[in-house]
Design a protein around this motif. Sequence first.
Motif, PDB file in Angstrom:
ATOM      1  N   VAL A 159      14.091 -74.606 -69.748  1.00 29.01           N
ATOM      2  CA  VAL A 159      14.294 -74.696 -71.190  1.00 29.01           C
ATOM      3  C   VAL A 159      15.558 -75.493 -71.516  1.00 29.01           C
ATOM      4  CG1 VAL A 159      14.943 -73.311 -73.200  1.00 29.01           C
ATOM      5  CG2 VAL A 159      12.964 -72.643 -71.819  1.00 29.01           C
ATOM      6  N   ARG A 163      15.488 -79.109 -73.520  1.00 28.52           N
ATOM      7  CA  ARG A 163      16.241 -79.312 -74.755  1.00 28.52           C
ATOM      8  C   ARG A 163      17.105 -80.579 -74.658  1.00 28.52           C
ATOM      9  NH1 ARG A 163      18.498 -74.685 -75.004  1.00 28.52           N
ATOM     10  NH2 ARG A 163      17.059 -73.642 -76.419  1.00 28.52           N
ATOM     11  N   THR A 166      14.705 -83.715 -74.991  1.00 31.83           N
ATOM     12  CA  THR A 166      14.240 -83.991 -76.351  1.00 31.83           C
ATOM     13  C   THR A 166      15.359 -84.539 -77.226  1.00 31.83           C
ATOM     14  OG1 THR A 166      14.603 -81.665 -76.979  1.00 31.83           O
ATOM     15  CG2 THR A 166      12.384 -82.274 -76.258  1.00 31.83           C
ATOM     16  N   GLN A 167      16.587 -84.045 -77.027  1.00 34.74           N
ATOM     17  CA  GLN A 167      17.725 -84.561 -77.775  1.00 34.74           C
ATOM     18  C   GLN A 167      17.972 -86.028 -77.448  1.00 34.74           C
ATOM     19  OE1 GLN A 167      19.413 -83.135 -80.256  1.00 34.74           O
ATOM     20  NE2 GLN A 167      20.505 -85.085 -80.498  1.00 34.74           N
ATOM     21  N   TYR A 189       9.966 -66.814 -73.938  1.00 31.38           N
ATOM     22  CA  TYR A 189      11.115 -67.711 -74.030  1.00 31.38           C
ATOM     23  C   TYR A 189      12.378 -66.893 -73.781  1.00 31.38           C
ATOM     24  CZ  TYR A 189      14.775 -70.444 -76.311  1.00 31.38           C
ATOM     25  OH  TYR A 189      15.944 -71.104 -76.597  1.00 31.38           O
ATOM     26  N   TRP A 201       7.711 -72.182 -78.063  1.00 28.61           N
ATOM     27  CA  TRP A 201       8.959 -72.942 -77.977  1.00 28.61           C
ATOM     28  C   TRP A 201       8.686 -74.394 -77.590  1.00 28.61           C
ATOM     29  CZ3 TRP A 201      11.631 -75.782 -74.363  1.00 28.61           C
ATOM     30  CH2 TRP A 201      12.948 -76.113 -74.703  1.00 28.61           C
ATOM     31  N   MET A 202       7.767 -74.629 -76.653  1.00 27.81           N
ATOM     32  CA  MET A 202       7.446 -75.987 -76.221  1.00 27.81           C
ATOM     33  C   MET A 202       6.891 -76.818 -77.372  1.00 27.81           C
ATOM     34  SD  MET A 202       8.136 -76.670 -73.015  1.00 27.81           S
ATOM     35  CE  MET A 202       8.572 -75.821 -71.481  1.00 27.81           C
ATOM     36  N   GLU A 204       7.489 -76.309 -80.518  1.00 29.15           N
ATOM     37  CA  GLU A 204       8.613 -76.543 -81.426  1.00 29.15           C
ATOM     38  C   GLU A 204       9.495 -77.689 -80.929  1.00 29.15           C
ATOM     39  OE1 GLU A 204      10.781 -72.916 -81.571  1.00 29.15           O
ATOM     40  OE2 GLU A 204       9.416 -71.930 -82.966  1.00 29.15           O
ATOM     41  N   GLU A 205       9.770 -77.700 -79.651  1.00 28.21           N
ATOM     42  CA  GLU A 205      10.779 -78.595 -79.094  1.00 28.21           C
ATOM     43  C   GLU A 205      10.288 -80.030 -78.927  1.00 28.21           C
ATOM     44  OE1 GLU A 205      14.685 -79.264 -77.929  1.00 28.21           O
ATOM     45  OE2 GLU A 205      13.768 -77.466 -78.780  1.00 28.21           O
ATOM     46  N   PHE A 206       9.045 -80.208 -78.507  1.00 26.27           N
ATOM     47  CA  PHE A 206       8.516 -81.547 -78.237  1.00 26.27           C
ATOM     48  C   PHE A 206       7.744 -82.086 -79.440  1.00 26.27           C
ATOM     49  CE2 PHE A 206       9.356 -79.934 -74.015  1.00 26.27           C
ATOM     50  CZ  PHE A 206       9.781 -81.065 -73.316  1.00 26.27           C
TER      51      PHE A 206
END
Length: 305
Positions: A159, A163, A166-167, A189, A201-202, A204-206
């Motif tokens: 995780v 993160r 993706t940033q 998570y 969460w995945m 949301e993040e990607f």
Amino acid sequence: MKIRNLEAGRKKQLFILGGGIVLFFLLLVIRPSASEAKATWLWNTKLIQQHSEDIIAFAKKQKVKIIFLQIGGNVKEESYRNFIREASSAGLEVHALDGKPEWALREQRREADAFLDWVKEYNAASQQEERFTGVQFDVEPYLLDDWQKRQTAIVKEWVENARSWTQSAKEMDLEIGAAVPFWLNDIDYPGAEKKKPLNRWMVEEFDYVAIMAYRDEADRIYTAAKATLEEGDRQKKPVWVGVELGKSKEGPGVSFHGKSFTFLTGEINKLVRMVKGHSSFAGIAIHSYEPWRDKLAKWEQSLKK
């Protein structure tokens, strides 16, 4: 005598024409729905050096929207530029693809960062139509030897790394996606105050996820993909539903390898009807290009016999 020969010639022409019409309608009926977007993974990067035209022609014919292209194999940057330029002119997107199970570990983050740095430098040195429009991470830590013993710790590092990726992609103005297994909703998570499935969460993040819902029947594929599709619906994020055509080491019931192209097509069409109610559904992602190409070619050859 001439009249008989003329009639025989006409009958032969009509027979050939009739056969052609039948073949044409078979192709229309049996092929996957042309209206549905598709994506495919291309792992053998060296193919773009000598077979780019064939790859792009196939992708265009099969209504492929995105090619997830593995980076590596000592392929020169000029080959990437030529391929992406041709793909762009055909209306295709190319996403740089890479990943290893070890990339989920904190100590291996540098290697993943180096992949992103390469894409950044490549795009900066290339013309607009030669650039990757996205990146995809295929990181599968559950293949690590100590996954069962250290699952919680590995997920936490995974995780953290994701993160970071993706940033970086946002700073590069690149779309970023991830290939994920369908069972992530069974893992929590880490660190969440309330229970939060990892697939949520995945999503949301990607920017998008390609869910590896690898089964050999439409009903079972949909069952595997449903939880992540529902997450995509809630979050208004695209979800690609992946199907496997290559040989699988996971046992029976996972891949369409060995199944006829007609059966494959029927199941894909059935699957599309089942998932169309999900606003998140981006299309079918075929794993991967080579077995898909070979299966289609074998079927088309059988029709000519």
